[in-house]
Design a protein around this motif. Structure first.
Motif, PDB file in Angstrom:
ATOM      1  N   ARG A   1       0.838  -1.199   0.000  1.00  0.00           N
ATOM      2  CA  ARG A   1       0.000   0.000   0.000  1.00  0.00           C
ATOM      3  C   ARG A   1       0.870   1.246   0.000  1.00  0.00           C
ATOM      4  N   ASP A   2       1.938   1.226   0.810  1.00  0.00           N
ATOM      5  CA  ASP A   2       2.869   2.354   0.834  1.00  0.00           C
ATOM      6  C   ASP A   2       3.523   2.539  -0.530  1.00  0.00           C
TER       7      ASP A   2
ATOM      8  N   THR B   1       1.104   4.167  -3.028  1.00  0.00           N
ATOM      9  CA  THR B   1       0.789   5.584  -2.803  1.00  0.00           C
ATOM     10  C   THR B   1       2.028   6.469  -2.726  1.00  0.00           C
ATOM     11  N   SER B   2       3.180   5.879  -2.902  1.00  0.00           N
ATOM     12  CA  SER B   2       4.428   6.630  -2.844  1.00  0.00           C
ATOM     13  C   SER B   2       4.536   7.603  -4.018  1.00  0.00           C
ATOM     14  N   GLU B   3       5.150   8.727  -3.756  1.00  0.00           N
ATOM     15  CA  GLU B   3       5.383   9.724  -4.810  1.00  0.00           C
ATOM     16  C   GLU B   3       6.260   9.143  -5.919  1.00  0.00           C
TER      17      GLU B   3
ATOM     18  N   ARG C   1       4.428   7.316  -8.845  1.00  0.00           N
ATOM     19  CA  ARG C   1       3.541   8.071  -9.729  1.00  0.00           C
ATOM     20  C   ARG C   1       3.843   7.694 -11.181  1.00  0.00           C
TER      21      ARG C   1
ATOM     22  N   SER D   1       2.217   1.614  -9.855  1.00  0.00           N
ATOM     23  CA  SER D   1       1.402   1.891  -8.669  1.00  0.00           C
ATOM     24  C   SER D   1       0.107   1.084  -8.686  1.00  0.00           C
TER      25      SER D   1
ATOM     26  N   ALA E   1      -1.079  -1.620  -5.892  1.00  0.00           N
ATOM     27  CA  ALA E   1      -2.398  -1.537  -5.252  1.00  0.00           C
ATOM     28  C   ALA E   1      -3.114  -2.881  -5.311  1.00  0.00           C
TER      29      ALA E   1
END
Length: 159
Positions: A29-30, A33-35, A38, A47, A51
């Motif tokens: 999950r980290d 959602t990590s920058e 992207r 990403s 997920a």
């Protein structure tokens, strides 16, 4: 009672599995959602894949937690000598010069457990080939243990 000791082993193994899957889900999950994850272009699915992985691992953690609750609620009283094999039964099978021990549980088949003297016990479910054969049988009945050799085993005792 040996069954209560086996229940504690089952709960410990399931809790370890739930903890492991929860940590793995959090890491995925980290990552999702990590920058740094992207998307750089329309073909970058890193990403999204993270997920999906997080979702799957969260489901595995939830399954382990559900199994823990099922085992906490499972009645494990000793059965009378002539009782048929049912959920929660500890069964000894005998063939030739060896004995095999199984405990019939509602979930998490395949866990390897041990009696206080170190004797191995395998957790099986009613959905397994051996579990289907054992349900409803009593001491003295014969079953075929799946494997390389299809030796007939006799139910020595049901606890």
């Amino acid at each position: 009672m040996p069954k209560e000791m086996l229940r504690q082993q089952i709960l410990q193994q399931l809790q370890a599995e739930a903890d492991l899957q929860t940590k793995a889900a959090q890491l995925a999950r980290d990552e999702a959602t990590s920058e740094e994850s992207r998307a750089e272009n329309k073909y970058d699915t890193h990403s999204q894949e993270a997920a999906y992985l997080a979702e799957g691992q969260a489901k595995l953690a939830a399954d382990a937690q559900e199994a823990i609750e099922v085992y906490r609620a499972l009645a494990l009283s000793d059965l009378p000598a002539d009782a048929p094999v049912a959920l929660g039964a500890l069964v000894e099978l005998a063939a030739r010069d060896r004995s095999l021990w199984y405990i019939l549980g509602p979930r998490a088949g395949g866990l390897e457990l041990a009696l206080s003297d170190g004797t191995p016990v395998l957790l099986i479910t009613p959905q397994s080939p051996l579990g289907r054969q054992l349900i409803g049988k009593t001491s003295g009945a014969s079953v075929q243990v799946p494997g390389r050799d299809t030796v007939s085993h006799t139910i020595k005792q049901v606890i």
